[in-house]
Design an enzyme around this catalytic site. Structure first.
Site, mmCIF file in Angstrom:
data_model
loop_
_atom_site.group_PDB
_atom_site.id
_atom_site.type_symbol
_atom_site.label_atom_id
_atom_site.label_comp_id
_atom_site.label_asym_id
_atom_site.label_seq_id
_atom_site.Cartn_x
_atom_site.Cartn_y
_atom_site.Cartn_z
ATOM 1 N N GLN A 153 45.048 40.567 45.222
ATOM 2 C CA GLN A 153 43.929 39.625 45.142
ATOM 3 C C GLN A 153 44.392 38.173 45.037
ATOM 4 O O GLN A 153 43.607 37.259 45.278
ATOM 5 C CB GLN A 153 43.040 39.953 43.948
ATOM 6 N N CYS A 186 33.559 42.775 41.953
ATOM 7 C CA CYS A 186 34.952 42.436 42.243
ATOM 8 C C CYS A 186 35.071 40.943 42.530
ATOM 9 O O CYS A 186 34.244 40.396 43.263
ATOM 10 C CB CYS A 186 35.424 43.240 43.454
ATOM 11 N N LEU A 187 36.099 40.305 41.978
ATOM 12 C CA LEU A 187 36.294 38.872 42.201
ATOM 13 C C LEU A 187 36.565 38.562 43.673
ATOM 14 O O LEU A 187 36.362 37.447 44.129
ATOM 15 C CB LEU A 187 37.439 38.360 41.320
ATOM 16 N N GLY A 216 39.747 42.255 35.205
ATOM 17 C CA GLY A 216 40.949 42.787 35.832
ATOM 18 C C GLY A 216 41.306 41.950 37.040
ATOM 19 O O GLY A 216 40.458 41.237 37.562
ATOM 20 N N HIS A 223 43.109 48.531 44.261
ATOM 21 C CA HIS A 223 43.545 47.322 44.967
ATOM 22 C C HIS A 223 44.997 47.446 45.442
ATOM 23 O O HIS A 223 45.351 46.948 46.504
ATOM 24 C CB HIS A 223 43.444 46.091 44.049
ATOM 25 N N HIS A 276 39.830 50.774 39.188
ATOM 26 C CA HIS A 276 39.426 49.752 40.167
ATOM 27 C C HIS A 276 40.643 48.932 40.599
ATOM 28 O O HIS A 276 40.862 48.693 41.783
ATOM 29 C CB HIS A 276 38.365 48.853 39.523
ATOM 30 N N GLU A 277 41.463 48.513 39.624
ATOM 31 C CA GLU A 277 42.641 47.699 39.934
ATOM 32 C C GLU A 277 43.704 48.513 40.665
ATOM 33 O O GLU A 277 44.369 48.000 41.569
ATOM 34 C CB GLU A 277 43.220 47.094 38.643
#
Ligand SMILES: [Zn+2]
Length: 183
Positions: free
Chosen positions: A55, A94-95, A50, A140, A136-137
């Site tokens: 991000q 997470c990236l 994702g 963000h 999760h996304e």
């Protein structure tokens, strides 16, 4: 596209963007379609499941997902309209927080309404991994990171680890792979 990494510094521009609430997209035009495609490419490049607008420095309400066994999906101006009472724990990464993992409790199933990159409205019921990635996304877009969903002690430990890794960039290998990838 560059993925913003949390620096955990008070004057960090990256932190400011990651912590800000994203704004609704008024017009789903060719620019937004290109952004969606570039985000899908970046997500695949970094082996994520994702990726959300903030991000990649875009404070727009857009995220993309590619949960294991699923297809790539684009969510524009999403609203989570239902969540199950039943909650499950699952390890998340997470990236934007490379190398950090934690067990997070979230509703097992959800229902979400959004628009796709073609400007078509859709409603999706999801459970398991896809429901996890979507939540999760979605966080963000609200400026929430998964470390905000663990207790204070755990969060401090994770942030110390993040700072140590930032001090040794050569050690920072491509994030991904929480169970099956970071978001
Ligand atoms: Zn993330």
């Amino acid at each position: 596209m560059n993925i913003l990494i949390l620096e955990n510094k008070p004057d960090s521009e990256q932190d400011r963007v990651l912590r800000q609430k994203a704004k609704a997209i008024k017009d789903i035009n060719s620019e937004i379609r290109q952004l969606a495609l570039a985000m899908v490419d970046t997500m695949h490049r970094d082996r994520g499941v994702g990726l959300a607008g903030p991000q990649v420095g875009q404070l727009k309400r857009i995220f993309v997902t590619h949960a294991e066994g699923d297809e790539s999906r684009v969510f524009i101006n999403p609203s989570i309209i239902w969540t199950s009472q039943n909650e499950i724990n699952y390890e998340e990464g997470c990236l934007s927080l490379p190398g950090l993992w934690a067990d997070i409790k979230r509703p097992e199933s959800i229902k979400i309404q959004a628009w796709n990159e073609k400007g078509r409205a859709f409603t999706l019921e999801a459970s398991g991994i896809l429901a996890r990635v979507i939540q999760h996304e979605y966080d963000h877009l609200e400026g929430i990171l998964f470390i905000d969903r663990v207790n204070e002690v755990k969060r401090e430990k994770l942030l110390v680890k993040l700072e140590k890794r930032a001090a040794r960039p050569e050690k920072r290998k491509k994030a991904a792979d929480f169970g099956m990838g970071a978001g």
